[in-house]
Design a protein around this motif. Sequence first.
Motif, short mmCIF file in Angstrom:
data_model
loop_
_atom_site.label_atom_id
_atom_site.label_comp_id
_atom_site.label_asym_id
_atom_site.label_seq_id
_atom_site.Cartn_x
_atom_site.Cartn_y
_atom_site.Cartn_z
N ASN A 73 15.18 48.29 17.46
CA ASN A 73 14.22 47.24 16.91
C ASN A 73 14.94 45.88 16.16
O ASN A 73 16.40 45.78 16.47
N SER A 74 14.50 45.13 15.69
CA SER A 74 15.57 44.02 16.00
C SER A 74 16.42 44.00 14.29
O SER A 74 16.86 43.25 14.58
N ALA A 75 15.42 44.61 13.13
CA ALA A 75 16.83 44.65 12.27
C ALA A 75 18.19 45.46 12.11
O ALA A 75 18.73 44.56 11.94
N SER A 76 17.97 46.97 13.39
CA SER A 76 18.95 47.17 13.79
C SER A 76 19.68 46.02 14.80
O SER A 76 20.82 46.38 14.17
N LEU A 77 18.80 46.01 15.60
CA LEU A 77 19.87 44.77 16.30
C LEU A 77 20.38 43.48 15.65
O LEU A 77 21.68 43.40 15.43
N ILE A 78 20.06 42.72 15.51
CA ILE A 78 20.64 41.75 13.95
C ILE A 78 21.63 42.91 13.57
O ILE A 78 22.29 41.52 13.03
N VAL B 288 14.51 38.61 17.17
CA VAL B 288 16.50 37.85 17.30
C VAL B 288 16.51 37.09 17.91
O VAL B 288 16.44 36.24 18.66
N ARG B 289 16.65 35.47 16.40
CA ARG B 289 17.05 34.52 16.52
C ARG B 289 18.83 34.25 16.46
O ARG B 289 19.22 34.58 15.58
N VAL C 9 22.62 43.79 27.38
CA VAL C 9 23.12 44.66 27.35
C VAL C 9 24.36 43.33 26.40
O VAL C 9 24.86 42.03 25.99
N LEU C 10 24.97 44.49 25.36
CA LEU C 10 25.55 43.86 23.84
C LEU C 10 27.23 44.38 24.45
O LEU C 10 27.71 45.71 24.68
N SER C 11 28.58 43.32 24.53
CA SER C 11 30.03 43.52 25.38
C SER C 11 30.81 42.82 24.32
O SER C 11 30.43 42.49 22.68
N ILE D 24 14.71 36.66 21.63
CA ILE D 24 15.07 37.72 22.10
C ILE D 24 13.83 38.48 21.67
O ILE D 24 14.44 39.44 20.45
N LYS D 25 12.86 38.86 22.14
CA LYS D 25 11.99 39.73 21.74
C LYS D 25 12.22 40.74 21.85
O LYS D 25 12.91 41.41 22.88
N THR D 26 11.74 41.83 20.77
CA THR D 26 12.26 43.10 20.80
C THR D 26 11.04 44.21 20.82
O THR D 26 10.76 45.37 20.23
#
Length: 183
Positions: free
Chosen positions: A152-157, A109-110, A74-76, A144-146
Motif C-alpha cells: 500500500n502507499s502508506a507503507s511505501l512512503i 506515491v508522489r 524496484v527499491l535499491s 507511482i500508482k499503488t
Amino acid sequence: MVIYIAITMKDEINIYRSKKKQYYMIFAGLLFAGTGVFLLYDNNMAVGWSCIIFSVLILTVALISLLDRKPVIVLSRKGILDKRVIKEIIEWNAIKEADEFFYRGLYYVRIIMDKAYKPDTIVPHGFYRFNRIYEKSGVKAVFIKTGMLNVNSASLILFIKQMLKADENTKRELLEWIKIKKG
C-alpha cells in the motif's frame, strides 16, 4: 497481514502486482460475462453483448497482468524505479519529498524532485494540471500508482522516508530487514 518481499542478491526489494487483486478482476470479468449471457437469453441483446465484450476486456487485462512475472517497483540502495512509468532510477539524494496523493479514488506515491534532475528520462506524466503548478515552483513530481500492487502507499512512503534519512550502511540494513504491509 504482513508479507515479506524477497530481496535479490543486488540489495534490492522487488514489488510485484498483487495476485489477489488480479483474481478479483477475473471474478468481476466472469460476473460480467454471466450477466451478459443472462441478458442475451432475456432478449436484451445490446446490453448483453456490451457486458460480454466488457468482460472479455477485463479478463484479458487481468490474465495478462497475472502472467506478468516482472517486478513493477524496484527499491535499491541507489534509489527507486517504477518500471511502468520511469525508465531510469530516481536516486535517493534527488528526492526532495515523498507523500501520499489521493486523486479520483486512487492512491499514489508522489515523489517531488528538482526540475532539472534527469530532464530527458524522468518526465512528469498524467497529472498535467498539477505539473504546471510544480513547474512554476521549480520542481517536478512523479506519481507511482499503488492500487494493484502488493504494497500500500502508506507503507511505501514510510520506507522511502526512512531511506531518505539513512546513510549507506543503514540503507543496506533497511533493505535486508524491511517488512511491508500488504495493500
